[in-house]
Design a protein around this motif. Structure first.
Motif, PDB file in Angstrom:
ATOM      1  N   ILE A 278       9.379  15.081  18.889  1.00 43.64           N
ATOM      2  CA  ILE A 278       9.655  15.455  17.501  1.00 43.64           C
ATOM      3  C   ILE A 278      10.786  14.593  16.944  1.00 43.64           C
ATOM      4  O   ILE A 278      10.732  14.116  15.808  1.00 43.64           O
TER       5      ILE A 278
ATOM      6  N   THR B 196       2.201  23.369   6.764  1.00 46.98           N
ATOM      7  CA  THR B 196       1.820  22.821   8.062  1.00 46.98           C
ATOM      8  C   THR B 196       0.588  21.939   7.845  1.00 46.98           C
ATOM      9  O   THR B 196       0.233  21.656   6.700  1.00 46.98           O
TER      10      THR B 196
ATOM     11  N   LYS C 262       5.467  14.879   9.943  1.00 47.30           N
ATOM     12  CA  LYS C 262       6.176  14.671  11.214  1.00 47.30           C
ATOM     13  C   LYS C 262       5.461  15.381  12.357  1.00 47.30           C
ATOM     14  O   LYS C 262       5.480  14.918  13.490  1.00 47.30           O
ATOM     15  N   GLU C 263       4.825  16.503  12.037  1.00 41.27           N
ATOM     16  CA  GLU C 263       4.075  17.240  13.066  1.00 41.27           C
ATOM     17  C   GLU C 263       3.042  16.333  13.718  1.00 41.27           C
ATOM     18  O   GLU C 263       2.834  16.368  14.919  1.00 41.27           O
TER      19      GLU C 263
ATOM     20  N   LYS D   9      10.747  25.924  16.271  1.00 44.75           N
ATOM     21  CA  LYS D   9       9.674  26.264  17.213  1.00 44.75           C
ATOM     22  C   LYS D   9      10.021  25.787  18.618  1.00 44.75           C
ATOM     23  O   LYS D   9       9.150  25.391  19.388  1.00 44.75           O
TER      24      LYS D   9
ATOM     25  N   LYS E 159      -5.747  19.273  13.393  1.00 45.61           N
ATOM     26  CA  LYS E 159      -4.956  19.010  14.608  1.00 45.61           C
ATOM     27  C   LYS E 159      -5.875  18.685  15.777  1.00 45.61           C
ATOM     28  O   LYS E 159      -5.526  17.898  16.657  1.00 45.61           O
TER      29      LYS E 159
ATOM     30  N   THR F  70       6.192  17.324   6.366  1.00 42.13           N
ATOM     31  CA  THR F  70       5.135  17.999   7.119  1.00 42.13           C
ATOM     32  C   THR F  70       4.433  17.051   8.098  1.00 42.13           C
ATOM     33  O   THR F  70       4.051  17.447   9.196  1.00 42.13           O
TER      34      THR F  70
END
Ligand SMILES: Cc1cc2nc3c(=O)[nH]c(=O)nc-3n(C[C@H](O)[C@H](O)[C@H](O)COP(=O)(O)OP(=O)(O)OC[C@H]3O[C@@H](n4cnc5c(N)ncnc54)[C@H](O)[C@@H]3O)c2cc1C
Ligand code: SF4
Lengths: 94, 250, 429
Positions: free
Chosen positions: B190, B31, B69-70, C127, B37, B67
């Protein structure tokens, strides 16, 4: 013999991600409903217990989301949802 | 206004278990650092109210392409990635060198935001080192950032005081976790993230090679703690137990 | 507006991933939504997957799939209060490739299968919990997830045994406790070499053992043990109706703890470290309890449809999940050709399921749930068998009785009559 470990310690081995709201709730006024007593027997995580007033209580931390309490007690006494996406138990082995 | 946010790929810390006091990293999902973040959220929130662009910058193993993409889902417009499988576990100096070199390729960058420390090592060195490499001013421990045309006003929260600092752009800021609440992207966001532009570089492209580490981790062991595993039924019992061990109320 | 998908799959379990893989392989636009952190994060099985029924449906995956050990030795143990009788089976055919069945850990397997589906072009968003279906003129046209609306020609509900999605589509039968069991287990880590020594295995060979009788205090169900590469899956499956009744009143976690302490088990897991505890409901009402498989714009596969079966002490659900996911995908492909996603068009799924091994199995075993509800299987027989063996093996100080009378004393006329009755019922299975 493999060391007998307590249930709380066993649950402590799992990964849990915190949800903002409890995903299972005992419906208001149903705390003494006999159907809820079944949950005490069936919950594999031992999260239900009866207090001195004869009311059934639920501690949601450690819930394995198995659904057994929902099947045993039904929706008249329980408000049952899955926790929101990305929260709750996350099995590493399954 | 163009804001660059530096983010680090780390293993999901909650998924790491300890075996023989060593972390088991096998198959642990990856993550982005949690304070990173917050850094991204600060940038995206600014973009949403004032316009501009948010670029996410990261260096790490090949998995990073997935990862990241988050970050793209959570509002970054584009990604600038340096990929090399040796990079996970590289020391702060190496990473700062790479990010610095990459930043030199990004033309307009008014503000570079870092998390105060990475989610795994928490060395807190990368931000300051990058600012030094680029020769721009830096403020750490930011609990709020107000960006104006050519300057930024930053509240720097220290243990028992707050400093308010004004600095000229371009500048670098590292933020505290409490600065905001990062958003959770929706499914549509997303899905769109996969289509946002990504510029992918390798170490060669930057003319860099990974130098020998100057800081070597000799051992990384979990503390040997015999958990007491005392089961308490009420807050009162807890208070009693803690004070009997003189852990509170001294 | 967002594009419209050919299919939205709810749930990245085996059923969901099988349909996503099959659809993506044919170039369809398919979106899988999974509420867990990753596929498999919420999924529990005992652990044995029989590959034969599904090998040909997914020819490319078995070579590389992260399966644990192939099952080379089978065991059944009848547990009485103070003794037990075990039968172990080893056969050369179990050692021959292609192997029949494997132990499996779902968090690993599902994550891997999801990657294969993504490689084929499926889109996976984890999620993310699906909260609701979107209807238009009574037809399902999409799903709602965390406030987002997503549209598709067909929604495939693969959301497992509690299937709230099938319920929202009105396809789910009323929930009745006798149609469900709960399975819960521990993963106990051990060195591969210890596992091999204790179970007499070599290399990648594995062992499967079932336990009935005292494990569940005579309640409907049993214990299971599967060897994985470097761990043991040890758990209990028990009927929820029996468990919630108070005769005898016993809490589920206690059963597992007592099971672990039995001599028959303790030696096998000695020195092992428990690393996970998990639980999950299992549908096991059989053919008569299956949910409706299709509706306007919606298909239901896997546990969500009730497609798991408990024959004695083995649960089978994974092959049915994989195969029903596959047939659901085939149905979507066919519907897409005709651009018709109505219930009538999707009824093709029912036809395919009827002619496949899935519903054939369910019909063949439709009497099983009623027959096996007989408490004598879980209480009386294990106890009797244990006692017979005890008498056979016992050499008293004086002279030993002849074997025939020893056994005969357990076989009074009334006992034989009851056994005959049980036998005749068993013959229906
Ligand atoms: C203890 C135990 C032992 C078993 N032993 C065996 C065995 O040895 N052999 C065998 O073949 N079978 C066995 N089974 C049965 C088998 O595990 C199941 O039949 C099988 O897992 C069903 O797969 P599925 O894909 O239908 O459902 P699941 O694996 O339950 O997958 C459902 C998925 O949907 C997701 N989901 C649910 N709701 C939502 C939502 N609203 N939004 C997004 N995602 C959602 C879930 O997170 C999950 O990933 C056992 C089961 C248990 C519990
Ligand atoms: S879902 Fe399972 S673990 Fe959670 S409270 Fe209900 S029975 Fe207990």
């Amino acid at each position: 013999m493999s060391e007998a470990i307590g249930l709380k310690a066993k649950l402590g081995l799992d990964v849990f991600k915190h949800d903002k709201e409890a995903h299972i709730k005992i419906k208001d006024g149903m705390q003494k409903d006999p159907r809820l007593k079944r949950a005490i027997l069936v919950c594999p995580a031992g999260l239900y217990s009866e207090n001195e007033q004869g009311e059934v209580e639920l501690t949601i931390d450690g819930c394995l989301e198995c659904g057994t309490c929902l099947i045993a007690c039904g929706t008249e006494v329980l408000e049952w949802h899955y926790p929101s996406g990305g929260t709750g138990v996350q099995f590493r082995f399954g | 206004m163009n804001i660059v946010v530096a983010m680090k790929q780390i293993p999901d810390l909650q998924q790491i278990r300890i075996r023989n006091r060593e972390p088991v990293l096998d198959a642990v999902p990856l993550t982005l650092g949690n304070i990173d973040k917050n850094a991204l959220e600060a940038a995206v929130a600014f973009k949403e109210s004032h316009g501009g662009k948010v670029t996410v910058l990261s260096a790490g193993s090949e998995d990073l392409e997935d990862t990241i993409k988050e970050a793209l889902a959570a509002g970054a417009d584009e990604a600038f990635l340096v990929l090399d499988d040796e990079l996970d576990g590289a020391d702060s100096e190496a990473i700062a060198g790479i990010l610095g070199a990459a930043l030199n390729r990004i033309e307009d960058k008014d503000l570079i935001i870092f998390g105060e420390g990475s989610g795994d090592n928490y060395s807190g060195q990368v931000g300051p080192r990058v600012a030094e490499i680029l020769g721009i001013p830096l403020v750490t421990y930011a609990s709020s950032i107000e960006i104006n045309d050519k300057t930024a006003k930053v509240v720097r929260s220290l243990e028992d005081c707050e400093e308010i600092i004004e600095l000229t752009l371009p500048a670098a800021v590292s933020v505290l976790a409490g600065i905001n609440e990062p958003r959770i992207p929706s499914v549509t966001q997303i899905l769109k993230a996969g289509k946002k532009p990504k510029e992918i570089l390798e170490m060669d492209d930057l003319g860099l090679a990974l130098a020998e580490k100057q800081v070597i981790t000799l051992s990384n062991l979990a503390p040997e703690s015999e958990r007491k595993q005392i089961l308490l039924k009420s807050a009162d019992e807890l208070v009693k137990a803690l004070s009997s061990q003189s852990l509170i109320g001294r | 507006m967002m594009e419209k998908f050919d299919a939205i799959v709810v749930g990245a379990g085996l059923a969901g991933l099988a349909s996503a893989y099959t659809l993506a392989n044919e170039g369809m636009e398919v979106l899988v939504l999974e509420r867990g952190d990753y596929p498999g994060a919420k999924n529990v099985t005992g652990g044995r997957l029989y590959v034969n029924p599904v090998r040909e449906l997914f020819p490319d995956i078995w070579k590389k799939a992260p399966l644990e050990r192939f099952i080379a030795s089978e065991g059944v143990c009848m547990m009485a209060g103070e003794r037990s009788v075990s039968i172990n089976y080893a056969g050369n055919e179990l050692l021959e490739e292609p192997y029949q069945s494997f132990s499996i850990l779902r968090a690993r397997f599902d994550r891997w299968l999801a990657k294969q589906a993504e490689r084929k072009g499926a889109m996976l968003v984890d999620k993310s919990r699906v909260d609701d279906l979107i209807f238009e003129d009574g037809k399902v046209i999409g799903v709602r997830a965390a406030g987002d609306e997503l549209h598709a020609n067909v929604v495939i509900a693969c959301d497992g045994v509690l299937s709230f999605i099938a319920e929202k589509a009105g396809l789910r039968r009323k929930v009745e406790a006798p149609n469900y069991a709960v399975g819960y287990k521990e993963i106990i880590e051990l060195d591969p070499s210890q596992i091999e020594d204790r179970f007499g295995l070599e290399g990648n060979e594995g062992s499967a053992r079932m336990y009935m009788g005292e494990v569940t205090k005579g309640k409907f169900g049993g214990g299971f043990l599967y060897t994985n590469k470097s761990s043991i899956s040890l758990g209990i499956v028990i009927g929820i109706k029996d468990l919630m009744e108070e005769k005898p009143s016993i809490e589920a976690p206690v059963l597992l703890d007592e099971f672990k302490q039995r001599r028959e088990i303790a030696g096998l897991i000695k020195g092992g470290e428990t690393v996970e505890y998990s639980a999950h409901v299992i549908p096991e009402g059989g053919y008569k309890a299956l949910n409706k498989l299709y509706g306007d714009g919606i298909l239901v596969a896997g546990d969500a449809a009730g497609l798991a079966m408990n024959i004695g002490v083995t649960v089978r659900g994974m092959e049915y999940a994989l195969a029903s996911g596959y047939y659901a995908a085939q149905t979507v492909l066919q519907a897409k050709e005709k651009e018709d996603f109505s219930a009538a068009a999707l009824s093709h799924y029912q036809t395919q399921m009827e002619s496949s091994f899935i519903l054939q199995d369910f019909k063949n075993f439709q009497e099983a749930p009623q027959v096996l509800e007989n408490p004598r299987f879980f209480n009386h027989y294990p106890e009797m068998l244990g006692n017979i063996m005890k008498d056979i093996y016992e050499v008293p100080a004086g002279s030993k009785n002849r074997l025939y009378p020893t056994i005969k004393q357990y076989m009074a006329f009334s006992e034989l009559w009851a056994m005959l009755g049980d036998m005749r019922k068993v013959m229906k299975i």
